[in-house]
Design a protein around this motif. Structure first.
Motif, PDB file in Angstrom:
ATOM      1  N   GLY A 301     -22.050 -15.819  -2.983  1.00 29.95           N
ATOM      2  CA  GLY A 301     -22.150 -16.391  -1.532  1.00 29.95           C
ATOM      3  C   GLY A 301     -23.564 -15.731  -0.708  1.00 29.95           C
ATOM      4  O   GLY A 301     -23.691 -15.835   0.435  1.00 29.95           O
ATOM      5  N   LYS A 302     -24.445 -15.279  -1.704  1.00 32.31           N
ATOM      6  CA  LYS A 302     -25.548 -14.516  -1.192  1.00 32.31           C
ATOM      7  C   LYS A 302     -26.706 -15.388  -1.341  1.00 32.31           C
ATOM      8  O   LYS A 302     -26.868 -16.025  -2.464  1.00 32.31           O
ATOM      9  CB  LYS A 302     -25.797 -13.215  -1.705  1.00 32.31           C
ATOM     10  CG  LYS A 302     -24.470 -12.213  -1.328  1.00 32.31           C
ATOM     11  CD  LYS A 302     -24.716 -10.796  -1.928  1.00 32.31           C
ATOM     12  CE  LYS A 302     -23.761  -9.859  -1.279  1.00 32.31           C
ATOM     13  NZ  LYS A 302     -23.668  -9.854   0.071  1.00 32.31           N
ATOM     14  N   ALA A 303     -27.789 -15.465  -0.560  1.00 32.45           N
ATOM     15  CA  ALA A 303     -29.144 -16.021  -0.944  1.00 32.45           C
ATOM     16  C   ALA A 303     -30.193 -15.205  -0.155  1.00 32.45           C
ATOM     17  O   ALA A 303     -29.894 -14.447   0.761  1.00 32.45           O
ATOM     18  CB  ALA A 303     -29.068 -17.298  -0.199  1.00 32.45           C
ATOM     19  N   VAL A 304     -31.371 -15.240  -0.617  1.00 32.23           N
ATOM     20  CA  VAL A 304     -32.500 -14.387   0.119  1.00 32.23           C
ATOM     21  C   VAL A 304     -33.576 -15.159   0.286  1.00 32.23           C
ATOM     22  O   VAL A 304     -33.955 -16.144  -0.063  1.00 32.23           O
ATOM     23  CB  VAL A 304     -32.917 -13.178  -1.015  1.00 32.23           C
ATOM     24  CG1 VAL A 304     -31.780 -12.358  -1.258  1.00 32.23           C
ATOM     25  CG2 VAL A 304     -33.432 -13.845  -2.153  1.00 32.23           C
ATOM     26  N   PHE A 305     -34.503 -14.758   1.496  1.00 35.34           N
ATOM     27  CA  PHE A 305     -35.677 -15.150   1.937  1.00 35.34           C
ATOM     28  C   PHE A 305     -36.551 -14.064   2.490  1.00 35.34           C
ATOM     29  O   PHE A 305     -35.984 -12.953   2.830  1.00 35.34           O
ATOM     30  CB  PHE A 305     -35.328 -16.323   2.959  1.00 35.34           C
ATOM     31  CG  PHE A 305     -34.824 -15.816   4.185  1.00 35.34           C
ATOM     32  CD1 PHE A 305     -35.936 -15.559   5.141  1.00 35.34           C
ATOM     33  CD2 PHE A 305     -33.559 -15.879   4.318  1.00 35.34           C
ATOM     34  CE1 PHE A 305     -35.538 -14.958   6.432  1.00 35.34           C
ATOM     35  CE2 PHE A 305     -33.091 -15.398   5.644  1.00 35.34           C
ATOM     36  CZ  PHE A 305     -34.126 -15.073   6.911  1.00 35.34           C
ATOM     37  N   THR A 306     -37.897 -14.296   2.366  1.00 37.24           N
ATOM     38  CA  THR A 306     -38.927 -13.092   2.803  1.00 37.24           C
ATOM     39  C   THR A 306     -39.772 -13.930   3.815  1.00 37.24           C
ATOM     40  O   THR A 306     -40.061 -15.305   3.587  1.00 37.24           O
ATOM     41  CB  THR A 306     -39.957 -12.943   1.494  1.00 37.24           C
ATOM     42  OG1 THR A 306     -38.917 -12.363   0.452  1.00 37.24           O
ATOM     43  CG2 THR A 306     -40.681 -11.946   2.102  1.00 37.24           C
ATOM     44  N   ILE A 307     -39.922 -13.157   4.810  1.00 34.88           N
ATOM     45  CA  ILE A 307     -41.085 -13.619   5.811  1.00 34.88           C
ATOM     46  C   ILE A 307     -42.207 -12.869   5.929  1.00 34.88           C
ATOM     47  O   ILE A 307     -42.248 -11.538   5.636  1.00 34.88           O
ATOM     48  CB  ILE A 307     -40.319 -13.772   7.200  1.00 34.88           C
ATOM     49  CG1 ILE A 307     -40.047 -12.362   7.721  1.00 34.88           C
ATOM     50  CG2 ILE A 307     -39.123 -14.706   7.377  1.00 34.88           C
ATOM     51  CD1 ILE A 307     -39.574 -12.373   9.079  1.00 34.88           C
ATOM     52  N   THR A 308     -43.316 -13.421   6.088  1.00 37.28           N
ATOM     53  CA  THR A 308     -44.744 -12.618   6.554  1.00 37.28           C
ATOM     54  C   THR A 308     -45.562 -13.508   7.327  1.00 37.28           C
ATOM     55  O   THR A 308     -45.455 -14.503   7.243  1.00 37.28           O
ATOM     56  CB  THR A 308     -45.403 -12.506   4.836  1.00 37.28           C
ATOM     57  OG1 THR A 308     -46.431 -11.573   5.200  1.00 37.28           O
ATOM     58  CG2 THR A 308     -45.737 -13.738   4.235  1.00 37.28           C
ATOM     59  N   GLY A 309     -46.333 -12.750   7.997  1.00 38.20           N
ATOM     60  CA  GLY A 309     -47.447 -13.403   8.793  1.00 38.20           C
ATOM     61  C   GLY A 309     -48.155 -12.107   9.621  1.00 38.20           C
ATOM     62  O   GLY A 309     -48.496 -11.146   9.227  1.00 38.20           O
ATOM     63  N   SER A 310     -48.767 -12.853  10.697  1.00 37.89           N
ATOM     64  CA  SER A 310     -49.924 -11.854  11.353  1.00 37.89           C
ATOM     65  C   SER A 310     -49.479 -12.140  12.904  1.00 37.89           C
ATOM     66  O   SER A 310     -49.555 -13.372  13.011  1.00 37.89           O
ATOM     67  CB  SER A 310     -51.097 -11.937  10.874  1.00 37.89           C
ATOM     68  OG  SER A 310     -51.607 -13.244  11.028  1.00 37.89           O
ATOM     69  N   ASN A 311     -49.741 -11.181  13.698  1.00 40.02           N
ATOM     70  CA  ASN A 311     -49.990 -11.518  15.262  1.00 40.02           C
ATOM     71  C   ASN A 311     -48.792 -12.083  15.665  1.00 40.02           C
ATOM     72  O   ASN A 311     -49.193 -13.066  16.634  1.00 40.02           O
ATOM     73  CB  ASN A 311     -51.253 -11.677  15.491  1.00 40.02           C
ATOM     74  CG  ASN A 311     -52.378 -11.070  14.817  1.00 40.02           C
ATOM     75  OD1 ASN A 311     -52.388  -9.724  14.900  1.00 40.02           O
ATOM     76  ND2 ASN A 311     -53.469 -11.631  14.352  1.00 40.02           N
ATOM     77  N   ALA A 312     -47.681 -11.917  15.144  1.00 43.59           N
ATOM     78  CA  ALA A 312     -46.419 -12.511  15.685  1.00 43.59           C
ATOM     79  C   ALA A 312     -45.349 -11.930  15.821  1.00 43.59           C
ATOM     80  O   ALA A 312     -45.087 -11.030  14.919  1.00 43.59           O
ATOM     81  CB  ALA A 312     -46.274 -14.081  14.940  1.00 43.59           C
TER      82      ALA A 312
END
Length: 849
Positions: A301-312
Motif C-alpha cells: 500500500g506504499k508509493a513514493v515521490f520526490t520533489i525538487t525546486g528553487s525559491n519556492a
C-alpha cells in the motif's frame, strides 16, 4: 456534486488504541484525591484521564493544573492515550538529545516520531525538556487523532495563516477541541498548562470522530528547509479503514496546495517525480487547466515521490481522485467520476508540512570606499593604461550562522551587464584584478575571501561619465542551474539597493581630508623619520595632471616628547616660519625644544613634499599635521582647492655612536683567534649574533657579561686582516640599544695582520683577563676611529691593569670615538668604512712582544 465518502469506522486505523475506544470517562475515587482541583474548569477531564492511567498527579496529592508541561511529558501523555507504551518494538531515532529524559519518555518520542505525530527542531534535536507551546500541542493532537487538515484560516487574531503550525490550530478549532483563550486569542506561542492539555486530550477522545484518513504521508529526514536544487522524498501509505489492510495498485494524485486554484498556470515551479521517473509540475487553474502527477501503490500500500525546486515553498497534497469513494470489507475501494482535480471537501487526502527551497542565506555586502566619484584610468601616448585609479569596494560575506565565510570563493561582475535591463549594457568599466591570457582586463571574475570573509576589488573605467557598480554572488549549481560563474536565478547575491554606483570623471584633486595623505617613513640608519604628504585625486591615488603641481604647503609641528627635536626643511621652496614657540632656525634645520611648536610653510612643484624629524640627545616624539592650497592656475578642476591631513604623532628614536673597544681572543691555545671581545662604555641590549659579520660570515654565537660582548667566529674568518661590521639590517629584527632605548649606530672595526711573535722571557706570570678563555695566544686591541683624524699621529695608549689577580699580558685598548661631526647616514650612503686601526709606538710594540 460528488458525495461525501462513506465511512464505516470511527477512528483512524492505528491512531487511537482500541483499548481506549468507547471508554466511559467517569471520575472515580481513584483520582479524587487531588487537592487542588476545586473550582477548576478542567476537573472532570483531569479526573477521567487520571482514572484511566493516562495522566498522574504529584506525590503530595496535587495535580498542579497550572504547571507548564514539557515536550517530552506531552509526548508521554499522547503515547499513553494511544496505548503505545509497552516497552516493545521501540524504533530507532536520529534525535541525539534524548539522554536527558527517562526511558518511558524516550520510548514515547521514538514511537510518535515514527508515526509522524511529533517532529523535532532538526533531525537531531527534539528538545524534550523545552516547554511545549499551545501551537505545538495542536499538531500533537491533530496528528494523533487523525483530524482532517483544511486551510490555515482561523478567527484567532494571533494565528498567522502562513505559519507552519497554523493548519493544525485550524483543524483543532474546526473539530471543536479548542475555542481559544478568554481574550479571543489562541495563545499561539504561549506555554501549555497541564490542565489545558488534559482537557483537550479528553475532548479528542470523547468527540464524534470526523472519520478515517486512509492516506498517510511521511517525508524523509532531510528537513523542510532545503537548498535550491536539493530533493525531498515522500512515502505515501494507503490503507482500507474497514479491513485495516493496505491497498495495492491504487493510483493517487500529487499536487501542491499553492498550485490549486491558480489563474492560468503553476504558481510554484517545483517538480514532482514519481517512482517511474515521470516528472511534472502539478497544478489546477480556475479556468480548467491542469497538470497531473500520479503515483501507484505497491503490495504494501506504499508509493513514493520526490520533489525538487528553487525559491519556492510548497505544501504537498496526496489525494484519491474521484467521487463516491466507498470501501469494501475485503480491502478494496470503489471510486467513480475521476477528473484529475483536487476537491478538498469530498476526496480523501493527506497534507504534508510545507517544504521551502531557497538559497543558502549568505549575507553579502559591498561597501564602496571614499566617495562615489572616481578618476578614470590614465593612459600613455600609446593608449596603454599606466594607472587604473577607479574605486575600491570592500566585500564581506557571512554564512547562515553569522560567521565569516572564511576562504570562500565569490563571483564578481558588473551589475549593469547582468541585471537583464536593456540599455544598461554599454560601459567601459572593468576590474584590474581580472586579466585574461592576452593581458586584457575583464569585466567579471572570481575572488577568494580571506580568513575574515573579506576581499577588496577595484572597479575602474576608461570612459568619462561612465557609471557602474559591482555585483557579487555565490554559485549554487544543481541539475537545472548548472553554469559555474554565471549569475542564475536563486543564487545568493549582494543587495544592490545598498551598493553605491561609481561615476568616473577625469582626474582632479579631491577635497578636504580626502585630498591629501600623510605617511611616515623611518630611516633606522640615522634615526630620522620622514613625513611625506601626498596630494590625492578622487580615487585616492597620486594626483598627476601631467605637469607641475604648484601648491603652498603648511606643516604644523609640535614637540610632544622629552628631548629637543630637529626638523629638516631643505626640500621647501620659499620657506616661512610662523607661530614659533621655543623653536629656532639655523640654515635648513629648525630646532624645537620640549613642548615647543612651529608652523612651517613653503612651496612645492610636485604632488608630494617631505620634511624630516630626528631627536637630539635622547628619544622624543613629534606630532605633525599637513595642509596645502593648490595654485589658482593648476587646472584639472583643482584650482585653489584646499586639502589637509589628520594629525600624525610618532616616537622619534635616538641613535648614538657607541664607545667600544675590541680584541681578538684565542680560546683554543693554537695561536688562531676564534672570538672577538667587545667592551662598551655602557651596557647594550637586544643583541643578535647575525648583526655582527666578518665579510659575509656572521657570528655564530654571542655571550654578554655586563658591558662585555663575546662574539664567536670560525678561525678562518679571523685569520689575517679582519674587518668586523655591525649593522642591524643584517638580521632585520633587533637593534642594539642602551637601557633607555637609544639605538646604536652601525660601526666597523679593522684588525691588521698580527706581527710575528718574538719570544722574550716574561717578567711576570701571565694572568687571564676577566671574561676570556685561559692562555690567549693572541690579543689585538682595536677601536673605532674618526675617519677625519685617520692621518694624525697615533697617541701612545696608557696601560690598564687587568681587573683580575691573574698574571696576564696587559690589555692595551686605544679608544677613539666617532666624531659628532660624522653623519652616519652619509657614511652609509657613501659605503665608506669607519676603520678601527691600532696605533702602536715602540713602547707598546715591545710590550706586546
Amino acid at each position: 456534486m460528488p458525495h461525501q465518502p462513506n465511512l464505516h469506522r470511527k477512528y483512524a486505523a492505528g491512531a487511537v488504541s482500541a483499548a481506549l475506544v468507547g471508554l466511559s470517562f467517569t471520575a472515580t475515587v481513584n483520582a479524587s484525591g487531588f487537592l487542588d482541583l476545586d473550582g477548576n474548569a478542567h476537573k472532570e477531564a483531569i479526573l477521567a484521564l487520571a482514572d484511566q492511567g493516562i495522566i498522574a498527579g504529584y506525590s503530595d496529592g496535587t495535580f498542579r493544573p497550572f504547571n507548564r508541561i514539557t515536550r517530552g511529558d506531552a509526548a508521554v501523555i499522547v503515547a499513553r492515550t494511544l496505548g503505545l507504551l509497552d516497552g516493545k518494538n521501540i524504533p530507532s531515532t536520529t534525535f541525539t538529545d534524548l539522554h536527558t529524559v527517562n526511558a518511558s519518555t524516550q520510548e514515547a518520542i521514538a514511537k510518535l516520531a515514527g508515526r509522524g505525530i511529533v517532529s523535532g527542531f532538526t533531525s537531531e534535536s527534539f528538545r524534550p525538556l523545552d516547554t511545549i507551546t499551545r501551537a505545538q500541542m495542536a499538531k500533537y493532537i491533530v496528528a494523533a487523532f487523525g483530524l482532517p487538515l483544511t486551510d490555515a484560516e482561523t478567527d484567532f487574531p494571533d494565528v498567522n495563516p502562513n505559519s507552519g503550525l497554523a493548519v493544525y490550530v485550524a483543524a483543532l478549532a474546526n473539530a471543536g477541541i479548542t475555542v481559544g483563550k478568554n481574550d479571543g486569542t489562541f495563545g499561539f506561542h504561549d506555554p501549555l498548562f497541564r490542565g489545558d492539555f488534559a482537557a483537550m486530550i479528553y475532548r479528542a477522545l470523547t468527540m464524534d470522530s470526523p472519520g478515517t484518513q486512509p492516506i498517510t504521508i511521511k517525508g524523509d529526514d532531510r528537513g523542510n528547509n532545503l537548498r535550491n536544487g536539493e530533493a525531498k522524498t515522500f512515502t505515501v501509505t494507503l490503507i482500507n479503514p474497514v479491513s485495516n489492510k493496505p491497498i495495492e495498485g491504487a493510483e493517487l494524485n500529487v499536487t501542491f496546495a499553492e498550485n490549486v486554484g491558480t489563474d492560468f498556470s503553476a504558481k510554484r515551479n517545483v517538480i514532482v517525480t514519481n517512482g517511474y521517473g515521470n516528472s511534472n509540475i502539478p497544478y489546477q487553474s480556475d479556468d480548467g487547466q491542469k497538470a497531473e502527477v500520479k503515483i501507484k501503490t505497491d503490495k504494501n500500500g506504499k508509493a513514493v515521490f520526490t520533489i525538487t525546486g528553487s525559491n519556492a515553498t510548497v505544501t504537498p497534497i496526496v489525494f484519491l481522485d474521484g467521487s463516491n469513494q466507498t470501501w469494501d470489507t475485503k480491502g478494496g475501494i470503489i471510486i467513480k467520476t475521476q477528473d484529475g482535480r483536487f476537491d478538498e471537501k469530498y476526496e480523501f487526502h493527506a497534507k504534508a508540512e510545507p517544504v521551502t527551497f531557497s538559497t543558502t542565506p549568505y549575507n553579502i555586502s559591498i561597501t564602496g570606499q571614499r566617495t562615489n566619484y572616481a578618476a578614470i584610468a590614465e593612459t600613455d601616448e600609446n593608449g596603454n593604461i599606466i594607472e587604473h585609479n577607479g574605486r575600491e569596494y570592500k566585500i564581506y560575506v557571512t554564512k547562515p550562522d553569522g560567521t565569516a565565510f572564511a576562504g570562500g570563493t565569490v563571483n564578481v561582475g558588473i551589475y549593469q551587464l547582468l541585471d537583464g535591463v536593456l540599455g544598461n549594457e554599454p560601459t567601459g568599466s572593468y576590474f584590474p584584478e581580472f586579466i585574461d591570457e592576452n593581458g586584457r582586463y575583464l569585466k567579471q571574475g572570481q575572488v577568494k575571501l580571506d580568513a575574515k570573509g573579506e576581499a577588496v576589488i577595484t572597479l575602474a573605467s576608461t570612459d568619462v561619465n561612465d557609471s557602474a557598480e559591482p555585483i557579487v554572488w555565490i554559485d549554487q549549481n544543481y541539475a537545472n542551474n548548472a553554469q559555474p560563474g554565471t549569475l542564475e536565478n536563486g543564487e545568493p547575491m549582494s543587495d544592490q539597493t545598498k551598493v553605491e554606483p561609481t561615476n568616473f570623471q577625469p582626474s582632479r584633486i579631491d577635497n578636504g581630508s580626502l585630498g591629501a595623505k600623510l605617511t611616515v617613513i623611518e630611516d633606522d640608519s640615522n634615526a630620522v623619520k620622514k613625513f611625506n604628504m601626498l596630494l590625492l585625486n578622487q580615487s585616492g591615488k597620486p594626483f598627476m595632471p601631467g605637469k607641475e603641481v604648484k601648491a603652498k604647503v603648511t606643516f604644523e609641528v609640535v614637540n610632544t616628547g622629552t628631548h629637543r627635536i630637529e626638523i629638516n626643511t631643505s626640500l621647501f621652496h620659499n620657506l616661512q616660519l610662523k607661530n614659533a614657540v621655543d623653536a629656532t632656525k639655523e640654515s635648513d634645520t629648525v630646532a624645537i625644544e620640549v613642548g615647543g611648536r612651529v608652523t612651517i610653510s613653503g612651496e612645492t612643484l610636485s604632488n608630494t613634499i617631505t620634511l624630516s624629524a630626528n631627536a637630539v640627545d635622547g628619544v622624543s616624539s613629534v606630532k605633525v599635521t599637513g595642509s596645502a592650497v593648490l595654485d589658482a592656475n593648476v587646472g584639472n578642476e583643482s584650482n585653489s582647492v584646499y586639502v589637509y591631513t589628520n594629525d600624525v604623532e610618532v616616537n622619534l628614536p635616538y641613535h648614538y655612536d657607541a664607545e667600544v673597544t675590541a680584541i681578538k681572543v684565542d680560546t683554543n691555545g693554537n695561536g688562531k683567534p676564534d672570538q672577538i671581545e667587545l667592551t662598551f662604555t655602557k651596557e647594550v641590549y637586544n643583541i643578535e649574533p647575525g648583526d655582527f659579520r666578518i665579510g659575509i660570515v656572521p657570528a655564530s654565537q654571542s655571550t654578554k657579561y655586563g658591558k662585555k660582548l663575546i662574539l664567536k667566529f670560525n678561525e678562518e674568518a679571523l685569520a689575517g686582516d679582519t674587518v668586523l661590521k655591525y649593522d642591524p639590517y643584517y638580521s632585520g629584527a633587533e637593534v642594539l640599544t642602551d637601557e633607555f632605548g637609544n639605538k646604536v649606530l652601525p660601526f666597523t672595526f679593522v684588525f691588521p695582520i698580527q706581527p710575528e711573535e718574538v719570544e722574550e722571557p716574561a717578567e711576570e706570570p701571565i694572568a687571564e683577563p676577566e671574561g676570556n678563555s685561559p692562555n690567549p695566544a693572541t690579543e689585538v686591541s682595536a677601536l673605532v676611529s674618526d675617519e677625519n683624524k685617520m692621518d694624525e699621529p697615533a697617541v701612545a695608549p696608557s696601560v690598564q691593569q687587568s681587573e683580575t689577580e691573574s698574571d696576564v699580558p696587559e690589555e692595551i685598548p686605544i679608544e677613539v670615538q666617532l666624531s659628532n661631526e660624522t653623519n652616519s647616514s652619509e657614511l652609509q650612503e657613501s659605503n665608506n668604512l669607519v676603520n678601527i686601526e691600532i696605533g702602536l709606538n715602540e713602547q707598546s710594540s715591545e710590550t706586546l712582544n
